[in-house]
Motif scaffolding. Structure first.
Motif, PDB file in Angstrom:
ATOM      1  N   CYS A 222       0.963  -1.121   0.222  1.00 13.41           N
ATOM      2  CA  CYS A 222       0.064  -0.053  -0.110  1.00 13.41           C
ATOM      3  C   CYS A 222       0.760   1.142  -0.146  1.00 13.41           C
ATOM      4  O   CYS A 222       0.454   2.234  -0.737  1.00 13.41           O
ATOM      5  CB  CYS A 222      -0.843   0.075   1.252  1.00 13.41           C
ATOM      6  N   ASN A 225       2.254   1.879  -3.344  1.00 12.02           N
ATOM      7  CA  ASN A 225       1.253   2.618  -4.354  1.00 12.02           C
ATOM      8  C   ASN A 225       1.104   3.967  -3.956  1.00 12.02           C
ATOM      9  O   ASN A 225       1.100   4.981  -4.939  1.00 12.02           O
ATOM     10  CB  ASN A 225      -0.178   1.883  -4.271  1.00 12.02           C
ATOM     11  N   GLN A 254      -7.253  -0.005  -0.061  1.00 17.95           N
ATOM     12  CA  GLN A 254      -6.306  -0.805  -0.733  1.00 17.95           C
ATOM     13  C   GLN A 254      -6.111  -1.772   0.470  1.00 17.95           C
ATOM     14  O   GLN A 254      -6.007  -2.963   0.175  1.00 17.95           O
ATOM     15  CB  GLN A 254      -4.839   0.061  -0.966  1.00 17.95           C
TER      16      GLN A 254
END
Length: 268
Positions: A222, A225, A254
């Protein structure tokens, strides 16, 4: 080097040339307080010598079969003895190695070590195989964590580049610039972990490293990202308050998805 606990016995596992070797000395301690005698008795057995010879023939191109045949013929005689060092020196074996020093002893490739364990005790063999498999699973999990941590570090360069070109005026001092970088790093920390780096350190004074060194694999995925997304937000000119709110929403979504995927894998 690692250790596994098998029926109240600590057994050492080491990596030698990308292969796992298990301490025969430690395994033998399950049976006797004189492990070297136990190993020697096992090695003078004809079935053991045949197994070792076949294993070496399969995996060792430099194995000396003539010496192996001599040992096989002598096996069973009352005066016959065979130590790990004698076997290694005579046949150029690689399946068994001896190590000196504090963590020394006789080690064998896992195939051979499991064979030795079955000679010691069938029950012990089953437990050592189980604990060894558990160790390998833990190592794979750690490898996955390390890979995600490195990916996060690489993506952080993308993030800092966006900060450098969009949020740092030319007239700032190096100290002021470091504050800007730390502040933007905390945008990600707060969005994902709910605390700043300073708050985490204050709450965990005995832990070394930083908050990201203790993140789970899902959190690192996560975070990786989010670093890319935040870089895009910065380049688009979005103010920090709005970015923090949006990143937090993304983190929640997420992490929920990643947890659902993990739960499905566990169910399978």
């Amino acid at each position: 080097m690692a250790k596994i606990r098998v029926q109240e016995t600590d057994v050492t596992v080491v990596r030698i040339k990308d292969n796992d070797y298990i301490s025969l000395t430690d395994i033998a301690k399950y049976k006797s307080e004189e492990p070297f005698i136990v190993v020697a008795n096992w090695m003078r057995n004809r079935n053991t010598i045949e197994y070792l010879g076949i294993w070496e023939s399969l995996y060792n191109p430099d194995f000396k079969p003539i010496e192996f045949d001599r040992f096989k013929k002598e096996a069973g005689l009352n005066a016959f003895t065979l130590s790990p060092s004698k076997w290694i020196d005579a046949t150029n074996a690689i399946g068994i190695v001896t190590k000196s020093g504090r963590y020394g002893g006789t080690f064998a490739h896992k195939d051979i070590a499991f064979k030795f364990a079955s000679w010691i005790s069938v029950e012990f063999e089953l437990y050592i195989v189980k604990e060894f498999q558990r160790l390998k699973e833990q190592e794979q999990d750690q490898l996955g964590w390390s890979a995600k941590r490195e990916l996060s570090k690489i993506n952080y360069h993308i993030h800092t580049d966006a900060v450098k070109h969009n949020l740092i005026p030319d007239e700032l001092t190096p100290q002021q610039i470091s504050i800007v970088y730390a502040n933007e790093a905390d945008v990600l920390n707060v969005a994902l972990f709910g605390v700043t780096a300073r708050q985490w350190r204050d709450a965990n004074p005995d832990l070394k490293g930083n908050i990201r060194d203790y993140a789970t694999i899902n959190e690192l995925i996560c975070l990786s990202n989010m670093e890319n997304i935040n870089a895009v937000f910065i380049n688009e000119g979005m103010i920090q308050k709005d970015r923090l709110l949006k990143l937090n929403q993304i983190a929640i979504q997420q992490m929920r998805i990643l947890q659902e995927v993990e739960n499905r894998k566990l169910l399978k």
